[in-house]
Scaffold this motif. Structure first.
Motif, PDB file in Angstrom:
ATOM      1  N   MET A  41      -8.202   1.668 -11.116  1.00 12.58           N
ATOM      2  CA  MET A  41      -6.651   2.078 -11.305  1.00 12.58           C
ATOM      3  C   MET A  41      -5.902   0.938 -11.355  1.00 12.58           C
ATOM      4  O   MET A  41      -5.965   0.014 -10.481  1.00 12.58           O
ATOM      5  CB  MET A  41      -6.356   2.869  -9.698  1.00 12.58           C
ATOM      6  N   LYS A  42      -4.923   0.957 -12.333  1.00 12.15           N
ATOM      7  CA  LYS A  42      -4.042   0.096 -12.230  1.00 12.15           C
ATOM      8  C   LYS A  42      -2.966  -0.288 -11.351  1.00 12.15           C
ATOM      9  O   LYS A  42      -2.756   0.941 -10.810  1.00 12.15           O
ATOM     10  CB  LYS A  42      -3.300   0.142 -13.980  1.00 12.15           C
ATOM     11  N   ALA A  43      -2.768  -1.233 -10.993  1.00 12.36           N
ATOM     12  CA  ALA A  43      -1.952  -1.633 -10.025  1.00 12.36           C
ATOM     13  C   ALA A  43      -0.436  -0.806 -10.093  1.00 12.36           C
ATOM     14  O   ALA A  43       0.089  -0.336  -9.153  1.00 12.36           O
ATOM     15  CB  ALA A  43      -1.446  -3.197  -9.658  1.00 12.36           C
ATOM     16  N   LEU A  44       0.271  -0.983 -11.320  1.00 13.19           N
ATOM     17  CA  LEU A  44       1.501   0.035 -11.430  1.00 13.19           C
ATOM     18  C   LEU A  44       1.344   1.312 -11.316  1.00 13.19           C
ATOM     19  O   LEU A  44       2.038   2.029 -10.662  1.00 13.19           O
ATOM     20  CB  LEU A  44       2.071  -0.652 -12.525  1.00 13.19           C
ATOM     21  N   ASP A  45       0.084   1.960 -11.812  1.00 16.44           N
ATOM     22  CA  ASP A  45      -0.050   3.390 -11.744  1.00 16.44           C
ATOM     23  C   ASP A  45      -0.330   3.702 -10.179  1.00 16.44           C
ATOM     24  O   ASP A  45       0.260   4.924  -9.872  1.00 16.44           O
ATOM     25  CB  ASP A  45      -1.380   3.692 -12.463  1.00 16.44           C
ATOM     26  N   LEU A  46      -0.975   3.113  -9.520  1.00 15.11           N
ATOM     27  CA  LEU A  46      -1.006   3.040  -7.823  1.00 15.11           C
ATOM     28  C   LEU A  46       0.195   3.235  -7.326  1.00 15.11           C
ATOM     29  O   LEU A  46       0.649   4.050  -6.438  1.00 15.11           O
ATOM     30  CB  LEU A  46      -1.798   1.894  -7.504  1.00 15.11           C
ATOM     31  N   LEU A  47       1.095   2.054  -7.513  1.00 13.98           N
ATOM     32  CA  LEU A  47       2.275   1.932  -7.044  1.00 13.98           C
ATOM     33  C   LEU A  47       3.279   3.184  -7.396  1.00 13.98           C
ATOM     34  O   LEU A  47       4.121   3.643  -6.348  1.00 13.98           O
ATOM     35  CB  LEU A  47       2.993   0.607  -7.183  1.00 13.98           C
TER      36      LEU A  47
END
Length: 179
Positions: free
Chosen positions: A1-7
């Motif tokens: 999971m990409k960090a920005l998607d997660l956030l």
């Protein structure tokens, strides 16, 4: 999971069941908490892991606190069973000439957030709760908190039992001003 998607897409889930993170996944969650911003490198937190029989022990502590503090004892004793695993995050500030206590408590709060994000990134979900039990002197005593310590959150973790709703949109323009 990409960090920005997660956030940008993480959302709390209140209905949790097994499986819960364990082994290396759980260690990853705790290690994420230990990477929280920490002015002065003081590590002003500690964690109490609650699962299995520990949930029953915590239920007893909650019931005892509710009875003594005129709360709903029946509700209190069911609270730990909302998830198969709870990490209790405790702010444990240290005396320091340059790092005020509030920064250390906020750091412990960041640890809760980091752990919830790490759980979500691994396919689990959770919810950060406080409420009366977080502020109960009986709960604090029974969990062995020192006088200077406080509970910043009960991080309930497990697998979501309902479809998790998309987070509500909050237009940044309603929260950001320019200087």
């Amino acid at each position: 999971m990409k960090a920005l998607d997660l956030l940008l897409n993480r959302h709390s889930c209140a209905r949790l069941a097994a499986p819960a993170p364990e082994g290396a996944e759980l260690e990853t969650i705790w290690n994420a908490g230990l990477r929280a911003p920490d002015h002065g490198g003081l590590s002003p937190w500690r964690f109490i892991h609650v699962s299995g029989e520990g949930l029953s022990k915590l239920a007893g502590i909650f019931e005892q606190a509710a009875l003594a503090e005129e709360g709903d004892a029946e509700k209190a004793k069911t609270m730990p069973f909302r998830a198969p695993l709870i990490t209790i995050v405790i702010a444990s500030p240290k005396t320091h000439s340059k790092v005020p206590e509030i920064e250390q408590v906020l750091s412990a709060g960041c640890a809760v957030h980091a752990m919830q994000m790490a759980a979500y990134a691994q396919g689990y979900n959770g919810i950060w709760r406080t409420g009366p039990m977080a502020y109960s002197s009986i709960v604090n005593h029974e969990l062995g908190l020192a006088e200077h310590e406080s509970i910043v959150g009960f991080l309930y973790l497990g697998s979501p039992q309902t479809k998790v709703a998309k987070p509500r949109e909050l237009p940044f323009k309603d929260y950001v001003t320019w200087l």
